[in-house]
Design a protein around this motif. Structure first.
Motif, short mmCIF file in Angstrom:
data_model
loop_
_atom_site.label_atom_id
_atom_site.label_comp_id
_atom_site.label_asym_id
_atom_site.label_seq_id
_atom_site.Cartn_x
_atom_site.Cartn_y
_atom_site.Cartn_z
N ALA A 1 4.42 0.04 -5.45
CA ALA A 1 3.05 0.49 -5.15
C ALA A 1 2.77 1.88 -5.72
O ALA A 1 1.68 2.13 -6.21
CB ALA A 1 2.83 0.50 -3.64
N ILE B 1 -2.54 3.05 -5.10
CA ILE B 1 -2.24 2.65 -3.72
C ILE B 1 -2.03 3.93 -2.92
O ILE B 1 -1.25 4.81 -3.31
CB ILE B 1 -0.98 1.75 -3.66
N SER C 1 7.26 0.08 -1.84
CA SER C 1 6.73 1.41 -2.14
C SER C 1 7.04 1.81 -3.57
O SER C 1 6.23 2.46 -4.24
CB SER C 1 7.31 2.45 -1.18
N ILE D 1 0.23 -6.65 -5.52
CA ILE D 1 0.17 -5.21 -5.77
C ILE D 1 0.32 -4.92 -7.25
O ILE D 1 -0.40 -4.13 -7.84
CB ILE D 1 1.28 -4.47 -4.97
N ILE E 1 0.75 2.12 2.82
CA ILE E 1 1.21 0.78 3.24
C ILE E 1 1.60 0.87 4.71
O ILE E 1 2.31 1.80 5.11
CB ILE E 1 2.43 0.35 2.41
N VAL F 1 -2.29 -3.00 2.87
CA VAL F 1 -2.23 -2.12 1.70
C VAL F 1 -3.58 -1.42 1.55
O VAL F 1 -4.62 -2.07 1.62
CB VAL F 1 -1.96 -2.96 0.41
#
Lengths: 414, 414
Positions: free
Chosen positions: A209, A147, A206, A138, A150, A282
């Motif tokens: 991301a 992104i 997270s 990532i 997820i 993802v």
């Protein structure tokens, strides 16, 4: 010569020691570096007397910080004393590699900044998804993407339990006991079965991301303790399986984040992840969906990720550590997409409940209570524009005298 | 300021240009670097007259090598003139990023050494698996492992065709035509359907995974042109799907490597990869099985990987490029594990063929010719200790007057 010292010598530590040994000369040709494990901190040397590395053991943390040590592997887990030791290591300008999701979820922001301040790095690939190369993917390979979401199975223990309940029709209690007997679950399984472990990992994923700090305590967390065999029988009617999913998603300025049991299609990618395996799906705006799966824990899968981090430090020693964003994410715990939901309502007046469902949901599929074998339950699959509408209905019905308790599960169609 | 010049402005090039624009300030905070796309080489400027980047276009290769250019993205594909241009770029001490599997499969060894000689790097993540972060994962994250095997679906075109044949019962010809109409297959589909494209990607993957040079021309390559609807019907009897698999494996001192259509279980991870998706299943001695999947081609998935490489160069500019091992792998094209095989034997004497099978294979399952609808074929699933035994049988039976032709497919049970 690269000197590595290790804190802790349990399952993960033993795996790491073995991989360091196997890869002693891995960087000899390219970088003229040899790997040496020079010290291992343990609580009680006596307990490891016959170990082949017994000469390296110490009970004194100061031994770990000797001058020649370049990299410190933290393999103790938990927060105390890992947190203090890792801070000490960084302040002594040692690079740190850790597999400790509790530590990174709780103190990642602070420790990453401390590392940078000291000109060293802290790596933690193994803290999420065990041996699966997810954080680096990532953070480096998908860096050109925003992104968007997820979806993940991040806890092998609960996935093992749910797999046994699904495949073998086991009760939750028996499946948990089996997991404990096989060493997949701890004597106190709370952190796994209550979803905390998955939430910590989801918060790390997270945070990287979305480049915003997702505090694991802000995540909407639901465990698997209330899932029973009937839930699986109902799920099968819709060709679904039940998985503990960690999900997060950009929603305008907020981040949606939850850990909860979800009905997923049996033949979907996540529906097929069995036992101790983890999976992370993802979604990037350029790459589309990318899926990663593999063993999420265990001696060698975890050591594989730790070793990858060690290699990264050796090959890119002078690099800056990543840092977590200053910006805190505003977390939204309500699923805002139009979706199917499954509900089970305990009631002493089935007719009233059955009547209420179509009045509140445009599309619904109400089931007779074949599975529970008694007459005090109504089960239904309903469609709703968002989770709030389902919660509103549940609140409303709970206030009626005839509705005792309500359980709900999100149903993902793909 | 990081200046990027690009060779080629087709599908991949357009995606890369767009991602560079979207990520112009991605490295501003950390590295105080802005990304600028400064030149794009095209064959005919006139054709791109209304393009928003028309001011950057040039037909003169020398413009690309201006002093201020740091990174050159090769997005032309093919070998001529990519090979010469990339060599020129490296000799001019420019970093190179390419998505070109033909180039790397053919000249990777030479180009990587040339890059190193010139103190620059050449990156090629997008050459295998499109947007899937697979090369970096193997090369960096899994570096503590000895990679034992790879099973992969590396060509989206053939996977699309086989998916349509499986799901919609389409003939090979119709599925190929559909793929061409939708832009998934080229007018001349040879490189895809004959398995060459997958073999080139498998050679790159395997060269990195096993640290030995796997020449794609040494790989045992079989395409999908001979697969017909009946093969899928037979496969379904065993709950199988047919996939073009690129497989490689350490076998003592040799590397087994093949690209061929294989029957895989419908509900296995590879059996479920549909349409233009790619998947790579890597087996490491420490990590166990790790699975990666995602879109294997297309404008933005490919650009996502190219951008990851650009980011890598920016963040680790001073790093040494990887090199391919000097050591050439000795390739073994015979599947040496005990496995099931499927055979279809065209014959004008079914009885003789049916009699011969149990005489040659301990375990067999012989099918009546329901599907082909004529009486001149025998189909059978047999177990064999290795591929040689199957080939020996086929050679033997082909010498008989009554056996006309034989088709065989490996059947993977998991």
């Amino acid at each position: 010569m690269v000197n590595i010292a290790m804190l802790g010598y349990g399952v993960v530590g033993s795996g790491v020691a073995e991989l360091i040994l196997r890869n002693k000369y891995r960087f000899k040709d390219e970088l003229n570096e040899e790997l040496v494990l020079s010290k291992i901190l343990v609580k009680n040397i006596g307990r490891h007397a016959n170990n082949k590395n017994s000469g390296l053991l110490t009970e004194d943390i100061d031994d770990i910080f000797e001058e020649r040590v370049d990299i410190i592997v933290e393999a103790m887990g938990g927060l105390d004393p890992s947190y203090e030791y890792v801070k000490m290591a960084l302040n002594m300008k040692k690079h740190v590699v850790t597999a400790n999701k509790d530590l990174i979820a709780e103190y990642g922001y602070e420790l990453l900044r401390l590392a940078r301040k000291n000109g060293v790095t802290i790596h933690f690939e193994a803290s999420v998804g065990g041996g699966i190369p997810i954080l680096k993917s990532i953070n480096e390979c998908l860096v050109g993407n925003q992104i968007k979401s997820i979806k993940s199975i991040l806890n092998g223990t609960t996935n093992f339990i749910l797999s046994k309940m699904n495949r073998n029709g086991m009760s939750y209690g028996n499946a948990l006991k089996l997991a404990q007997d096989l060493g997949f679950a701890e004597a106190n399984p709370d952190s796994d079965v209550k979803g905390y472990d998955a939430a910590r990992k989801l918060s790390i994923l997270s945070t990287i991301a979305y480049n915003r700090r997702v505090n694991w305590k802000d995540i909407n967390i639901e465990g698997i303790m209330e899932i029973d065999s009937d839930d699986f029988r109902y799920a099968k009617l819709k060709k679904c399986n039940i998985k503990l999913l960690g999900m997060s998603k950009i929603c305008n300025d907020d981040i949606y984040a939850s850990v909860m049991p979800v009905m997923v299609k049996e033949d979907s990618v996540l529906g097929k992840i069995e036992n101790e395996y983890n999976a992370i799906l993802v979604e990037g705006d350029a790459v589309g969906d990318v899926m990663f799966s593999g063993k999420g824990a265990g001696m060698f899968p975890t050591a594989s990720a730790v070793f990858g981090d060690i290699a990264d430090i050796i090959e890119h020693k002078k690099e800056k550590s990543i840092v977590f964003s200053k910006e805190k994410a505003r977390i939204n715990g309500n699923w805002s997409l139009k979706s199917k939901w499954f509900m089970r309502i305990k009631t002493d007046d089935r007719i009233k409940v059955i009547e209420s469902i179509p009045l509140n949901f445009k599309s619904c599929y109400i089931l007779s209570n074949d599975f529970s074998g008694n007459k005090n339950e109504v089960a239904a699959f309903v469609s709703s524009d968002n989770e709030n509408a389902v919660n509103d209905y549940i609140e409303k019905i709970k206030q009626k005298k005839y509705a005792e308790s309500v359980k709900k599960l999100l149903v993902l169609d793909k």
